[in-house]
Scaffold this active site. Sequence first.
Site, PDB file in Angstrom:
ATOM      1  N   LYS A  28      -7.822  -5.368  -7.172  1.00  9.19           N
ATOM      2  CA  LYS A  28      -7.739  -5.674  -8.601  1.00  9.19           C
ATOM      3  C   LYS A  28      -7.462  -4.373  -9.342  1.00  9.19           C
ATOM      4  O   LYS A  28      -8.270  -3.454  -9.321  1.00  9.19           O
ATOM      5  CB  LYS A  28      -9.028  -6.309  -9.113  1.00  9.19           C
ATOM      6  CG  LYS A  28      -8.847  -6.878 -10.508  1.00  9.19           C
ATOM      7  CD  LYS A  28     -10.026  -7.672 -10.971  1.00  9.19           C
ATOM      8  CE  LYS A  28      -9.690  -8.438 -12.240  1.00  9.19           C
ATOM      9  NZ  LYS A  28      -8.946  -7.659 -13.240  1.00  9.19           N
ATOM     10  N   ARG A  33      -2.488  -7.155 -17.778  1.00  8.40           N
ATOM     11  CA  ARG A  33      -1.649  -8.231 -17.230  1.00  8.40           C
ATOM     12  C   ARG A  33      -0.331  -8.284 -18.000  1.00  8.40           C
ATOM     13  O   ARG A  33      -0.310  -8.270 -19.241  1.00  8.40           O
ATOM     14  CB  ARG A  33      -2.392  -9.548 -17.368  1.00  8.40           C
ATOM     15  CG  ARG A  33      -1.771 -10.741 -16.630  1.00  8.40           C
ATOM     16  CD  ARG A  33      -2.119 -10.688 -15.166  1.00  8.40           C
ATOM     17  NE  ARG A  33      -1.715 -11.904 -14.472  1.00  8.40           N
ATOM     18  CZ  ARG A  33      -2.497 -12.955 -14.276  1.00  8.40           C
ATOM     19  NH1 ARG A  33      -3.738 -12.959 -14.778  1.00  8.40           N
ATOM     20  NH2 ARG A  33      -2.066 -14.000 -13.591  1.00  8.40           N
ATOM     21  N   GLU A  77       0.424  -6.611 -12.931  1.00  9.29           N
ATOM     22  CA  GLU A  77      -0.426  -5.717 -13.723  1.00  9.29           C
ATOM     23  C   GLU A  77       0.317  -4.427 -14.023  1.00  9.29           C
ATOM     24  O   GLU A  77       0.867  -3.779 -13.130  1.00  9.29           O
ATOM     25  CB  GLU A  77      -1.698  -5.391 -12.928  1.00  9.29           C
ATOM     26  CG  GLU A  77      -2.792  -4.746 -13.745  1.00  9.29           C
ATOM     27  CD  GLU A  77      -3.726  -5.749 -14.388  1.00  9.29           C
ATOM     28  OE1 GLU A  77      -4.727  -5.325 -14.989  1.00  9.29           O
ATOM     29  OE2 GLU A  77      -3.464  -6.974 -14.299  1.00  9.29           O
ATOM     30  N   ARG A 188      -7.605 -21.403 -15.399  1.00  6.21           N
ATOM     31  CA  ARG A 188      -8.545 -20.594 -14.624  1.00  6.21           C
ATOM     32  C   ARG A 188      -8.915 -21.399 -13.396  1.00  6.21           C
ATOM     33  O   ARG A 188      -9.543 -22.443 -13.502  1.00  6.21           O
ATOM     34  CB  ARG A 188      -9.787 -20.251 -15.447  1.00  6.21           C
ATOM     35  CG  ARG A 188     -10.727 -19.264 -14.750  1.00  6.21           C
ATOM     36  CD  ARG A 188     -11.894 -18.891 -15.627  1.00  6.21           C
ATOM     37  NE  ARG A 188     -11.491 -18.262 -16.857  1.00  6.21           N
ATOM     38  CZ  ARG A 188     -11.163 -16.975 -16.989  1.00  6.21           C
ATOM     39  NH1 ARG A 188     -11.191 -16.184 -15.929  1.00  6.21           N
ATOM     40  NH2 ARG A 188     -10.808 -16.480 -18.157  1.00  6.21           N
TER      41      ARG A 188
END
Length: 303
Positions: A28, A33, A77, A188
């Site tokens: 991560k 984003r 990202e 989500r």
Amino acid sequence: MLLTAIAPMTAEAAGEPFDDEAFLFEPKWDGGRLLLHKQGERCEIYTRSGRIVTEKLPELREALADLPVRSVLLDGEGIVLRGGRPVFDDWAYRLRISQAAKIRTARQTHPVVFAAFDVLCTDRPHLEEPLTQRKARLGELLQRGGGILTPTVSVEAQGRRLYELTAAQELEGIVAKRKTSLYIPGRRSSDWIKIKHPRLIDTVILGCRSEPFELVVGLQFRTVKNKPVGRVSKGLTVEDRDRFLQAARELRVRQEGGVQWIEPRLCCRISYRDRSEMHQLEDTEFLAFLWDKQPEECVWPYT
């Protein structure tokens, strides 16, 4: 779909890493984003909230324009590396500046790279393809990304091992993604799971709320002193509450907005797993009072 703001698919949060043959695991990255759109000669870059930031990130726009495809939509990202490690404050700086001269300088001092982890569209949508198929397509697309557009690394099954490695490298955590998962914009999904490393920080206590009991904590920044950055209730015992109320009895300043504000003299150590672009700390946990620490020592780490 192309050249329109799209809410990306997001991950549910979990506390502990796991191993599972049904999942891919990715680092991560500590940045922001982005969704990169290309259609013909036009390239646009959107943030997670739908804001267009193409002019702020010319190096990404140029790399996207150079891809040998007519149409593409990439999800990933934006990050800025310092010493080989993503630094969120450096990324936030790139999004803050808007003057052309500062952006030209920042391309050298704070260059942005794009860690791509999904492809949503080329000459046709790929949302209903399984993740493994989209990953293979992404790798083929970015063979000529020039290092600025780079597919993020992923490993199969070994989530615990990757979690250990990212902790050693001081990365934000990992994301587990089910190999068969489809891409559902704006959803989500439990098919994607983020597991972040807890980070420790010493904070100054600015006040408290009573129902439920929680501390309001702050930090010292370069331009703002004693800035509130979050609340913490998890980890606080009844004994902790009583000790704090006793120590803060003579420090009360005012009651406002449901908070009993006090003079900033007391400090505590907390952990957090997330924070916003405005340095608001989330998923916090109380660890200890720091009776001997000075409030001016509770500083946001610009590293």
